[in-house]
Design an enzyme around this catalytic site. Structure first.
Site, PDB file in Angstrom:
ATOM      1  N   LYS A  11     113.492 136.462  21.631  1.00 24.35           N
ATOM      2  CA  LYS A  11     113.361 135.212  20.871  1.00 24.35           C
ATOM      3  C   LYS A  11     114.357 134.158  21.397  1.00 24.35           C
ATOM      4  CE  LYS A  11     111.693 137.600  16.707  1.00 24.35           C
ATOM      5  NZ  LYS A  11     112.015 137.946  15.289  1.00 24.35           N
ATOM      6  N   TYR A  51     102.409 134.962  13.874  1.00 30.30           N
ATOM      7  CA  TYR A  51     102.988 135.412  12.604  1.00 30.30           C
ATOM      8  C   TYR A  51     102.063 135.204  11.405  1.00 30.30           C
ATOM      9  CZ  TYR A  51     107.530 136.502  14.685  1.00 30.30           C
ATOM     10  OH  TYR A  51     108.552 137.076  15.409  1.00 30.30           O
ATOM     11  N   ASN A 114     117.209 137.462  14.762  1.00 26.32           N
ATOM     12  CA  ASN A 114     117.327 138.884  15.126  1.00 26.32           C
ATOM     13  C   ASN A 114     116.925 139.199  16.570  1.00 26.32           C
ATOM     14  OD1 ASN A 114     114.609 138.623  14.719  1.00 26.32           O
ATOM     15  ND2 ASN A 114     114.440 140.171  13.120  1.00 26.32           N
ATOM     16  N   HIS A 117     111.409 140.470  19.148  1.00 26.11           N
ATOM     17  CA  HIS A 117     110.198 140.910  18.444  1.00 26.11           C
ATOM     18  C   HIS A 117     109.584 142.065  19.224  1.00 26.11           C
ATOM     19  CE1 HIS A 117     106.162 140.896  16.700  1.00 26.11           C
ATOM     20  NE2 HIS A 117     105.743 141.044  17.943  1.00 26.11           N
ATOM     21  N   GLU A 128      98.709 140.955  20.224  1.00 26.24           N
ATOM     22  CA  GLU A 128      99.810 140.146  20.747  1.00 26.24           C
ATOM     23  C   GLU A 128      99.756 140.045  22.276  1.00 26.24           C
ATOM     24  OE1 GLU A 128     103.143 142.015  18.788  1.00 26.24           O
ATOM     25  OE2 GLU A 128     102.494 141.231  16.836  1.00 26.24           O
TER      26      GLU A 128
END
Ligand SMILES: Nc1ncnc2c1ncn2[C@@H]1O[C@H](COP(=O)(O)OP(=O)(O)O)[C@@H](O)[C@H]1O
Ligand SMILES: [Mg+2]
Length: 152
Positions: A11, A51, A114, A117, A128
């Site tokens: 990310k 998402y 975080n 992913h 994805e």
């Protein structure tokens, strides 16, 4: 051996904090094989599709803003049971709960930042991978260590 494929994304915070090499090494050292990889900046529509399961949750808009805020590295990994192995290497969603030794446990603190992913099921991996890669971008090759990595 037919390997399972999974999808990961470093990310924007992971890219900005200089963790690309460190994170990719963890997967490489485990024995997982990279089939595709690129740096991109995600547009709003792709982020919302990625998402969509979280649409309506309080963190959804912030999550879309976060994930589109800078370059990300997207990649396809392959290996025996790659989906669950990668989720274990990544660690719990909230880095405060993630075990030491996992990527999130070692490199992050905040659930909203975080660093990585990873797909959580075969269905999400397929979805994805298709969202970010054309079929022609996914390479097929043997890694020279495969005969030492697997018993058979
Ligand atoms: N309570 C929250 N507050 C802020 N961001 C969140 C929260 N819950 C989840 N997120 C963000 O949404 C992403 C997707 O959530 P989820 O699918 O539950 O976790 P995971 O990324 O471990 O699969 C998380 O990785 C995190 O970036
Ligand atoms: Mg998820």
């Amino acid at each position: 051996m037919v390997f399972e494929q999974t999808f990961i994304m470093i990310k924007p915070d992971g890219v900005q904090r200089g963790f690309i090499g460190k994170i990719l090494s963890r997967f490489e050292e485990k024995g997982l094989k990279f089939l595709a990889m690129k740096l991109i900046t995600i547009d709003d529509e792709t982020a919302r599709r990625h998402y969509e399961e979280h649409l309506g949750k309080p963190f959804y808009d912030g999550l879309v803003e976060y994930i589109t805020s800078g370059p990300v590295l997207v990649a396809v990994l392959a290996g025996d049971e790659a989906i669950s192995i990668v989720r274990k290497l990544v660690g719990a969603t909230d880095p405060k709960d993630a075990l030491c030794g996992t990527i999130r446990g070692d490199l992050a603190i905040d659930i909203g930042r975080n660093v990585i992913h990873a797909s959580d099921s075969p269905a999400s991996a397929t979805r994805e991978i298709e969202l970010y890669f054309d079929e022609a971008e996914i390479l097929r090759y043997s890694r020279i260590d495969e005969e030492w990595l697997y018993e058979a």
